[in-house]
Design an enzyme around this catalytic site. Structure first.
Site, mmCIF file in Angstrom:
data_model
loop_
_atom_site.group_PDB
_atom_site.id
_atom_site.type_symbol
_atom_site.label_atom_id
_atom_site.label_comp_id
_atom_site.label_asym_id
_atom_site.label_seq_id
_atom_site.Cartn_x
_atom_site.Cartn_y
_atom_site.Cartn_z
ATOM 1 N N ARG A 180 0.867 -1.182 0.000
ATOM 2 C CA ARG A 180 0.000 0.000 0.000
ATOM 3 C C ARG A 180 0.902 1.230 0.000
ATOM 4 O O ARG A 180 1.427 1.622 1.032
ATOM 5 C CB ARG A 180 -0.877 -0.051 1.259
ATOM 6 C CG ARG A 180 -2.095 0.839 1.225
ATOM 7 C CD ARG A 180 -2.648 0.990 2.630
ATOM 8 N NE ARG A 180 -1.769 1.812 3.422
ATOM 9 C CZ ARG A 180 -1.589 1.703 4.741
ATOM 10 N NH1 ARG A 180 -2.219 0.787 5.434
ATOM 11 N NH2 ARG A 180 -0.760 2.512 5.386
ATOM 12 N N HIS A 192 -3.305 4.558 4.735
ATOM 13 C CA HIS A 192 -4.504 3.703 4.665
ATOM 14 C C HIS A 192 -5.663 4.413 3.967
ATOM 15 O O HIS A 192 -6.316 3.859 3.097
ATOM 16 C CB HIS A 192 -4.921 3.293 6.087
ATOM 17 C CG HIS A 192 -6.234 2.582 6.139
ATOM 18 N ND1 HIS A 192 -6.389 1.289 5.686
ATOM 19 C CD2 HIS A 192 -7.470 2.996 6.545
ATOM 20 C CE1 HIS A 192 -7.668 0.925 5.833
ATOM 21 N NE2 HIS A 192 -8.340 1.942 6.347
ATOM 22 N N TYR A 222 3.880 5.196 11.804
ATOM 23 C CA TYR A 222 4.119 3.755 12.015
ATOM 24 C C TYR A 222 4.998 3.078 10.957
ATOM 25 O O TYR A 222 5.249 1.901 11.037
ATOM 26 C CB TYR A 222 2.787 2.997 12.159
ATOM 27 C CG TYR A 222 1.838 3.159 10.978
ATOM 28 C CD1 TYR A 222 1.973 2.382 9.823
ATOM 29 C CD2 TYR A 222 0.789 4.075 11.033
ATOM 30 C CE1 TYR A 222 1.099 2.515 8.759
ATOM 31 C CE2 TYR A 222 -0.089 4.229 9.961
ATOM 32 C CZ TYR A 222 0.074 3.447 8.833
ATOM 33 O OH TYR A 222 -0.780 3.585 7.772
HETATM 34 C C1 LIG Z 1 -14.864 -5.666 11.561
HETATM 35 C C2 LIG Z 1 -14.108 -4.383 11.355
HETATM 36 N N1 LIG Z 1 -13.125 -4.052 12.206
HETATM 37 C C3 LIG Z 1 -12.418 -2.905 11.997
HETATM 38 C C4 LIG Z 1 -12.714 -2.091 10.942
HETATM 39 C C5 LIG Z 1 -11.920 -0.816 10.700
HETATM 40 N N2 LIG Z 1 -11.052 -1.039 9.551
HETATM 41 C C6 LIG Z 1 -11.373 -0.578 8.327
HETATM 42 S S1 LIG Z 1 -10.245 -1.001 7.178
HETATM 43 C C7 LIG Z 1 -9.295 -1.792 8.317
HETATM 44 C C8 LIG Z 1 -7.993 -2.432 7.916
HETATM 45 C C9 LIG Z 1 -8.180 -3.629 7.087
HETATM 46 O O1 LIG Z 1 -6.914 -4.065 6.676
HETATM 47 P P1 LIG Z 1 -6.753 -5.114 5.518
HETATM 48 O O2 LIG Z 1 -7.817 -6.146 5.620
HETATM 49 O O3 LIG Z 1 -5.362 -5.592 5.508
HETATM 50 O O4 LIG Z 1 -7.091 -4.258 4.207
HETATM 51 P P2 LIG Z 1 -6.292 -3.018 3.614
HETATM 52 O O5 LIG Z 1 -7.002 -1.781 4.071
HETATM 53 O O6 LIG Z 1 -4.898 -3.086 4.103
HETATM 54 O O7 LIG Z 1 -6.365 -3.165 2.136
HETATM 55 C C10 LIG Z 1 -9.854 -1.732 9.573
HETATM 56 C C11 LIG Z 1 -9.263 -2.315 10.791
HETATM 57 C C12 LIG Z 1 -13.773 -2.481 10.080
HETATM 58 N N3 LIG Z 1 -14.109 -1.757 9.012
HETATM 59 N N4 LIG Z 1 -14.433 -3.640 10.293
#
Ligand SMILES: Cc1ncc(C[n+]2csc(CCOP(=O)(O)OP(=O)(O)O)c2C)c(N)n1
Ligand SMILES: [Mg+2]
Length: 329
Positions: free
Chosen positions: A242, A246, A255
């Protein structure tokens, strides 16, 4: 090298990746100008998404995407104008009529289901669609994508497990960009490859270089064929990075080091695709300039279109979220 697809298709794939990148960059600029409230980026993920898109029968198979899937959505026929409507919360946004957060896709005409904000919920939706396909005796396939962090959710295991037990025609893509917001992969899983999790559930798990669009295409194609021929689901992990924070609400300097980000920028998937196609004589300097010019025009047009579009009427906020009140009918 033996090319897996005709030249014009390879050019189309490159064009879609480029358009996705330029739209995405403009979204960041619009956010910093205070014109939109939120953006979550596909930058660095384009090759993984385009490889997946071209492995399915687009418009025929089902897709349960996640918020980074802008390139995948464009390949499915979602237009830059529609993207701007959604970014700006305008009427006519096909995902939600301007009510949902941006990048919470759905596109009825392309069999893209609406996805929810809680991560990994699309995994069990995909398994459910897979079951419906099987019960109906159709030859369709479902692909779904989630980040590596999302594979730590119980719902991810439940969906994948059910599809494995029932041998459903689903491909579960894990897009591993090393981070779940600020949480690195090794802080939330003890396996080296997120795809290794598949083995404990009784289905194949394959990891692939997600910066290489043709490598992803090949692995996804095999998984899709496997699903279509009734052999069951596969987990495919595309290893990406990425490049951006985020989302527009995140400051990644807290971080991770700039050196790390610079290191991965050297493996920019758009650049790798360009090099590959140039080496094969498919992409020329002139063609690249033509594409860049066209992308600028398409993005400018989409922004103008979005800015001049009306907002939805306030009363549209409730429909079709709630049924009409029929108590006094
Ligand atoms: C069940 C839940 N917990 C927390 C969140 C908050 N949240 C949104 S995106 C995210 C990170 C997800 O990371 P990843 O699955 O690795 O996807 P990336 O964004 O890195 O593509 C989090 C913790 C959420 N949307 N749903
Ligand atoms: Mg991630």
């Amino acid at each position: 090298m033996v090319l897996p697809l005709p030249e014009e298709i390879l050019l189309e794939m490159y064009w879609t990746m480029l358009l996705s990148r330029r739209l995405d960059e403009r979204a960041w600029a619009l956010h910093r100008q205070g014109k939109i409230t939120f953006h979550i980026s596909a930058i660095g993920h384009e090759a993984a998404q385009i490889g997946a898109a071209y492995a399915i029968r687009r418009g025929y198979d089902w897709v349960a995407p996640y918020y980074r899937d802008l390139t995948l959505m464009l390949a499915l026929g979602y237009t830059p104008r529609e993207f701007m409507l959604s970014l700006m919360g305008k009427k006519g946004d096909p995902c939600s009529g301007g009510r949902q957060m941006p990048s919470h896709w759905s596109l009825k005409r392309a069999n893209v289901i609406s996805h929810s904000s809680p991560v990994a919920t699309q995994t069990s939706h995909a398994a459910g669609i897979g079951l419906a396909i099987k019960l109906r005796g159709e030859d369709k396939v479902v692909i779904t994508a989630a980040g590596e962090g999302s594979t730590s959710q119980g719902e991810w295991y439940e969906g994948v497990n059910w599809a494995a037990v029932q041998k459903l025609p689903v491909v579960f893509m894990i897009v591993n960009n090393l981070y779940a917001i600020s949480v690195r992969q090794e802080q939330q899983m003890a396996v080296a490859n997120a795809a290794d999790k598949a083995h404990g559930l009784g289905l194949p798990g394959v990891a692939v270089d997600g910066m290489d669009f043709l490598a992803v295409y090949k692995v996804m194609k095999e998984a899709v064929e496997r699903a279509r021929s009734g052999e069951g689901p596969t987990v495919v992990e595309a290893k990406v990075y990425r490049i951006t924070p985020h989302s527009s609400d995140d400051d990644d300097r807290s971080y991770r080091t700039r050196e790390e980000v610079e290191h991965f920028k050297q493996r920019d998937p758009l650049f790798i695709a360009r090099q590959k196609l140039e080496k094969e004589g498919i992409l020329t300097a002139q063609k690249i300039e033509e594409f860049e010019q066209r992308a600028r025009e398409v993005v400018n047009d989409a922004v103008r279109f979005g800015e001049s579009a009306p907002y939805p009427a306030p009363e549209e906020a409730a429909f079709p979220v709630y049924a009409e009140d029929v108590r006094h009918a």
